[in-house]
Design a protein around this motif. Structure first.
Motif, PDB file in Angstrom:
ATOM      1  N   ASP A  86       0.857  -1.316   0.222  1.00  0.00           N
ATOM      2  CA  ASP A  86       0.142   0.225  -0.037  1.00  0.00           C
ATOM      3  C   ASP A  86       1.316   1.116  -0.114  1.00  0.00           C
ATOM      4  O   ASP A  86       1.931   1.854   0.666  1.00  0.00           O
ATOM      5  N   GLY A  87       1.079   2.077  -1.043  1.00  0.00           N
ATOM      6  CA  GLY A  87       1.949   3.287  -0.960  1.00  0.00           C
ATOM      7  C   GLY A  87       1.215   4.393  -0.565  1.00  0.00           C
ATOM      8  O   GLY A  87      -0.140   4.275  -0.270  1.00  0.00           O
ATOM      9  N   TYR A  88       1.119   5.666   0.166  1.00  0.00           N
ATOM     10  CA  TYR A  88       1.263   6.935   0.420  1.00  0.00           C
ATOM     11  C   TYR A  88       0.320   7.486  -1.186  1.00  0.00           C
ATOM     12  O   TYR A  88       1.420   7.644  -2.296  1.00  0.00           O
ATOM     13  N   PRO A  89      -0.802   8.686  -0.655  1.00  0.00           N
ATOM     14  CA  PRO A  89      -1.458   9.205  -1.990  1.00  0.00           C
ATOM     15  C   PRO A  89      -0.069  10.066  -1.933  1.00  0.00           C
ATOM     16  O   PRO A  89       0.572  10.772  -1.695  1.00  0.00           O
TER      17      PRO A  89
ATOM     18  N   MET B 201      -2.476  10.085  -6.504  1.00  0.00           N
ATOM     19  CA  MET B 201      -2.849   8.187  -6.499  1.00  0.00           C
ATOM     20  C   MET B 201      -2.711   7.944  -5.612  1.00  0.00           C
ATOM     21  O   MET B 201      -1.772   8.487  -5.045  1.00  0.00           O
ATOM     22  N   ASP B 202      -3.697   6.978  -5.646  1.00  0.00           N
ATOM     23  CA  ASP B 202      -3.302   6.364  -3.829  1.00  0.00           C
ATOM     24  C   ASP B 202      -3.622   5.311  -4.287  1.00  0.00           C
ATOM     25  O   ASP B 202      -4.677   4.956  -4.925  1.00  0.00           O
ATOM     26  N   THR B 203      -2.090   3.995  -4.551  1.00  0.00           N
ATOM     27  CA  THR B 203      -1.794   3.132  -5.345  1.00  0.00           C
ATOM     28  C   THR B 203      -1.805   2.052  -4.157  1.00  0.00           C
ATOM     29  O   THR B 203      -1.799   1.959  -3.393  1.00  0.00           O
ATOM     30  N   THR B 204      -2.347   0.901  -4.625  1.00  0.00           N
ATOM     31  CA  THR B 204      -2.189  -0.247  -3.870  1.00  0.00           C
ATOM     32  C   THR B 204      -1.619  -1.704  -5.096  1.00  0.00           C
ATOM     33  O   THR B 204      -1.970  -0.724  -5.831  1.00  0.00           O
ATOM     34  N   ALA B 205      -1.263  -2.878  -4.689  1.00  0.00           N
ATOM     35  CA  ALA B 205      -0.298  -3.809  -5.526  1.00  0.00           C
ATOM     36  C   ALA B 205      -0.214  -4.940  -4.724  1.00  0.00           C
ATOM     37  O   ALA B 205      -0.439  -5.115  -3.271  1.00  0.00           O
ATOM     38  N   ARG B 206      -0.264  -6.108  -5.376  1.00  0.00           N
ATOM     39  CA  ARG B 206       0.238  -7.072  -4.799  1.00  0.00           C
ATOM     40  C   ARG B 206       1.059  -7.918  -5.158  1.00  0.00           C
ATOM     41  O   ARG B 206       1.334  -7.938  -6.771  1.00  0.00           O
ATOM     42  N   TRP B 207       2.357  -9.047  -4.751  1.00  0.00           N
ATOM     43  CA  TRP B 207       3.434  -9.180  -4.403  1.00  0.00           C
ATOM     44  C   TRP B 207       3.940 -10.168  -4.487  1.00  0.00           C
ATOM     45  O   TRP B 207       2.900 -10.706  -3.203  1.00  0.00           O
ATOM     46  N   ARG B 208       4.181 -10.923  -4.979  1.00  0.00           N
ATOM     47  CA  ARG B 208       5.253 -11.713  -3.988  1.00  0.00           C
ATOM     48  C   ARG B 208       7.077 -12.754  -4.147  1.00  0.00           C
ATOM     49  O   ARG B 208       7.555 -12.047  -5.333  1.00  0.00           O
ATOM     50  N   ILE B 209       7.068 -13.050  -3.506  1.00  0.00           N
ATOM     51  CA  ILE B 209       8.656 -13.386  -3.708  1.00  0.00           C
ATOM     52  C   ILE B 209       8.859 -14.296  -4.530  1.00  0.00           C
ATOM     53  O   ILE B 209       8.500 -15.384  -4.361  1.00  0.00           O
ATOM     54  N   LYS B 210       9.602 -14.426  -5.480  1.00  0.00           N
ATOM     55  CA  LYS B 210       9.529 -15.277  -7.350  1.00  0.00           C
ATOM     56  C   LYS B 210      10.458 -16.360  -6.787  1.00  0.00           C
ATOM     57  O   LYS B 210      10.314 -17.600  -7.347  1.00  0.00           O
ATOM     58  N   ASP B 211      11.970 -15.276  -6.883  1.00  0.00           N
ATOM     59  CA  ASP B 211      13.318 -15.993  -6.429  1.00  0.00           C
ATOM     60  C   ASP B 211      13.938 -15.796  -4.910  1.00  0.00           C
ATOM     61  O   ASP B 211      14.277 -14.704  -4.674  1.00  0.00           O
ATOM     62  N   ALA B 212      13.645 -16.801  -4.200  1.00  0.00           N
ATOM     63  CA  ALA B 212      13.622 -16.377  -2.475  1.00  0.00           C
ATOM     64  C   ALA B 212      15.026 -16.084  -3.184  1.00  0.00           C
ATOM     65  O   ALA B 212      16.170 -15.276  -2.148  1.00  0.00           O
TER      66      ALA B 212
ATOM     67  N   VAL C 131      -0.861  -3.695 -10.074  1.00  0.00           N
ATOM     68  CA  VAL C 131      -1.049  -3.183  -9.585  1.00  0.00           C
ATOM     69  C   VAL C 131      -2.294  -2.198 -10.241  1.00  0.00           C
ATOM     70  O   VAL C 131      -3.045  -2.091 -11.002  1.00  0.00           O
ATOM     71  N   MET C 132      -3.339  -1.466  -9.031  1.00  0.00           N
ATOM     72  CA  MET C 132      -4.648  -1.291  -8.915  1.00  0.00           C
ATOM     73  C   MET C 132      -4.522   0.393  -8.719  1.00  0.00           C
ATOM     74  O   MET C 132      -3.816   0.888  -7.374  1.00  0.00           O
ATOM     75  N   PHE C 133      -5.176   1.574  -9.195  1.00  0.00           N
ATOM     76  CA  PHE C 133      -5.491   2.439  -8.050  1.00  0.00           C
ATOM     77  C   PHE C 133      -6.937   2.511  -7.304  1.00  0.00           C
ATOM     78  O   PHE C 133      -8.147   2.414  -7.702  1.00  0.00           O
ATOM     79  N   LYS C 134      -6.483   2.888  -6.313  1.00  0.00           N
ATOM     80  CA  LYS C 134      -7.422   2.634  -4.902  1.00  0.00           C
ATOM     81  C   LYS C 134      -8.154   4.159  -5.126  1.00  0.00           C
ATOM     82  O   LYS C 134      -9.738   4.132  -5.281  1.00  0.00           O
ATOM     83  N   ARG C 135      -7.587   4.986  -5.534  1.00  0.00           N
ATOM     84  CA  ARG C 135      -8.221   6.478  -5.614  1.00  0.00           C
ATOM     85  C   ARG C 135      -7.630   7.741  -6.055  1.00  0.00           C
ATOM     86  O   ARG C 135      -6.574   8.029  -6.154  1.00  0.00           O
TER      87      ARG C 135
END
Length: 314
Positions: free
Chosen positions: A74-77, A90-101, A191-195
């Motif tokens: 979750d980013g800051y606006p 712009m208030d942005t959020t995203a989903r991520w994961r560790i692909k290569d540890a 990556v999604m624009f929350k607001r």
């Protein structure tokens, strides 16, 4: 005897070392986690991704545990100008994961530092996309329906449908950010624009324009309603006049038939009793001629007088 004691002490020492080796030679990897084995700080072998009881070299190997599940960023606006010079938050959020540890451990080291890196990567990609596109591309989705339009800025033609739309802009930001994130062993899911909001200096003017536009639409609706009302009232008046006219026609027709039938019945009744008919008509004449203060002077042979005489005097 001393030799036996030395042997016993040696056996105890060996047993203790063996116990420590057994205890430190195994570890449990929980479900949803992955691990990297290090030796003196350097990675050893491939990352371990399957949960369960695992074996390692005691004392020499250390286990670094990382998340394997999807994580939320979750980013800051941020205040960003669009291509048509409109400043927005712009208030942005995203989903991520560790692909290569292994790569993640070497390049990043921890999840907290990964969030800091994602701040720079995602915010930079979003800023680039917003700078290159007009406001309409940010606030409208690609399947936007222009049925209800509220013009909020004279600098942007918000009445037209977008060429790309918010969803495509977010996909473009995801593609750009993913290229940089992969260098750190990180996979971006979306990556999604929350607001999206205007800055304070613009927001007041926008609200005023929105209120004015809604008032105009409401006035149009009221005008259409009044026109429809007049149309319905006029149609109702015409139908009412037609109904009344038809009722009067039918009433006149019925009265005519009734009068004719009454005349016929009167004719049949009076044709058989001519003297009674004459008497009836004479009484009707008296009623219309003689008032409360009327004085009649009749000759003896007057037609009206004969009905006042007694039957023996006729």
């Amino acid at each position: 005897m001393p030799k036996q004691q030395m042997l016993n002490g040696l056996y105890l020492l060996l047993a203790g070392l063996l116990l420590l080796m057994v205890l430190d030679g195994f570890y449990v990897l929980p479900e949803g986690r992955q691990a990297v084995i290090t030796q003196f700080g350097a990675p050893v072998g491939e990352p371990v991704t399957e949960a369960g009881l695992k074996v390692k070299m005691p004392f020499l190997h250390r286990v670094r545990i990382f998340e394997k599940r999807i994580l939320i960023w979750d980013g800051y606006p941020n205040e960003i100008p669009t291509n048509d010079k409109t400043f927005i938050y712009m208030d942005t959020t995203a989903r991520w994961r560790i692909k290569d540890a292994l790569q993640f451990l070497q390049a990043v080291g921890s999840e907290e530092r990964a969030k800091t890196l994602l701040n720079d990567i995602i915010n930079g990609a979003v800023r680039d996309m917003v700078n290159k596109n007009d406001l309409i591309e940010i606030i409208r989705s690609s399947d936007w329906n222009p049925e209800y339009v509220v013009e909020t800025s004279s600098a942007s033609d918000l009445t037209r449908p977008p060429q790309k739309g918010r969803d495509q802009i977010s996909r473009m930001a995801l593609e750009q950010a993913s290229k940089d994130a992969l260098k750190y062993g990180i996979e971006l899911i979306d990556v999604m624009f929350k607001r999206v909001n205007y800055i304070d200096s613009v927001r007041k003017r926008v609200y005023e324009r929105m209120i004015s536009e809604r008032k105009r639409i409401a006035e149009e609706k009221r005008s259409l309603g009044k026109g429809r009302y007049q149309e319905i009232v006029g149609k109702m008046g015409r139908e009412l006049k037609e109904i009344i006219s038809e009722a009067q026609r039918q009433a006149t027709e019925i009265r005519g038939k009734a009068d004719a039938e009454a005349s016929r019945l009167y004719g049949e009744a009076y044709s058989g009793h001519a003297e009674f008919y004459s008497f009836q008509k004479s009484l009707e004449s008296y009623q219309s001629i003689i008032g409360g203060q009327t004085t009649l002077m009749l000759p003896p042979d007057a037609e009206l007088f004969k009905h006042l005489q007694s039957p023996s005097a006729r």
